[in-house]
Design an enzyme around this catalytic site. Structure first.
Site, PDB file in Angstrom:
ATOM      1  N   CYS A  85      43.965  43.653  40.449  1.00  0.00           N
ATOM      2  CA  CYS A  85      42.708  44.137  39.883  1.00  0.00           C
ATOM      3  C   CYS A  85      42.195  45.333  40.689  1.00  0.00           C
ATOM      4  O   CYS A  85      42.732  46.425  40.571  1.00  0.00           O
ATOM      5  CB  CYS A  85      41.691  43.009  39.790  1.00  0.00           C
ATOM      6  SG  CYS A  85      40.325  43.362  38.640  1.00  0.00           S
ATOM      7  N   HIS A 196      44.593  38.310  37.139  1.00  0.00           N
ATOM      8  CA  HIS A 196      44.517  37.698  38.462  1.00  0.00           C
ATOM      9  C   HIS A 196      45.484  36.522  38.585  1.00  0.00           C
ATOM     10  O   HIS A 196      45.162  35.407  38.160  1.00  0.00           O
ATOM     11  CB  HIS A 196      43.098  37.191  38.722  1.00  0.00           C
ATOM     12  CG  HIS A 196      42.103  38.253  39.043  1.00  0.00           C
ATOM     13  ND1 HIS A 196      41.714  38.559  40.327  1.00  0.00           N
ATOM     14  CD2 HIS A 196      41.398  39.089  38.222  1.00  0.00           C
ATOM     15  CE1 HIS A 196      40.810  39.529  40.311  1.00  0.00           C
ATOM     16  NE2 HIS A 196      40.608  39.876  39.038  1.00  0.00           N
ATOM     17  N   GLU A 198      46.182  34.865  41.288  1.00  0.00           N
ATOM     18  CA  GLU A 198      45.652  33.866  42.223  1.00  0.00           C
ATOM     19  C   GLU A 198      44.682  32.912  41.541  1.00  0.00           C
ATOM     20  O   GLU A 198      44.440  31.799  42.028  1.00  0.00           O
ATOM     21  CB  GLU A 198      44.981  34.555  43.424  1.00  0.00           C
ATOM     22  CG  GLU A 198      43.574  35.061  43.214  1.00  0.00           C
ATOM     23  CD  GLU A 198      43.475  36.351  42.415  1.00  0.00           C
ATOM     24  OE1 GLU A 198      42.357  36.885  42.277  1.00  0.00           O
ATOM     25  OE2 GLU A 198      44.517  36.842  41.922  1.00  0.00           O
TER      26      GLU A 198
END
Length: 223
Positions: A85, A196, A198
């Protein structure tokens, strides 16, 4: 054991979870303030957030900090460099990836889950995926509209798609050229992704699809 630096700039806000997922993927990880040296690390991750409050352009100020010269050395040495990002925005601003991230086609912040088609499994970050596989990750950005003058020459890793893998205009959340969600450099060791991973690394979060990206990265760094 290989060790990754998670670089923290003023305004970074995804560093803790990124560090945690790298550890879950089987490597050591350490959050590193942007004035710290990277000499003791095997790879670098630039996590998400709003570095320097996105002043001027998202990632523009962070890309000009001294630590980025070391990140460029990592890229040149073919060690893994991942930008998520805001990290992706920083990598384009630093010239480590082609193109630029512009404001979303509809100028507002987007925060939702998306489907992605895996377009390239020959990178250090995607070896545990299958070609053409459809995965699910969240996005959270206001400037994720990927642009380059000739998108046909870009190494496209993920594309926004529907749940069946169709790359359509309706599946494109931000207006990115060719529905591009993630790109790599020519050698494949530098990856920028707007979704994302994660935040998609535990079943309790709604998806574990992102964990394979980190596990791929860690396994490649061990070789």
């Amino acid at each position: 054991m290989v060790k990754f630096a998670v670089v923290v700039f003023p305004g970074t806000n995804c560093d803790f979870e990124t560090e945690m997922v790298i550890r879950k993927a089987g490597a050591e990880a350490e959050r590193v303030w942007y004035t710290t040296s990277l000499k003791d690390f095997d790879g670098v991750v630039l996590p998400g957030g709003f570095s320097y409050a996105d002043y001027l352009r998202a990632g523009a100020i962070a890309a000009r900090q001294e630590i980025m010269e070391e990140v460029k050395e990592f890229a040149h040495d073919e060690r893994p460099v991942l930008g998520i990002c805001n990290g992706f925005q920083i990598l384009t601003e630093a010239g480590l990836l082609p193109g630029a991230l512009r404001p979303n086609k509809i100028p507002r912040f987007l925060c939702r889950w998306v489907h992605l088609r895996v377009n390239d499994i020959e990178t250090p970050f995607t070896s545990l995926y299958e070609q053409g596989e459809v995965i699910r990750m969240p996005i959270a950005h206001a400037e994720g509209n990927y642009y380059t003058e000739d998108p046909s020459k870009v190494r496209v890793v993920f594309q926004y798609s529907d749940e069946k893998g169709n790359v359509t205009e309706d599946a494109n959340p931000n207006g990115s050229a060719l529905n591009i969600a993630a790109v790599a450099n020519e050698k494949g060791n530098v990856l920028g992704t707007m979704p994302h991973p994660e935040r998609a690394s535990d079943r309790f979060l709604g998806s574990e699809d992102g964990l394979r990206l980190f596990r791929s990265m860690v396994e490649w760094a061990k070789m």
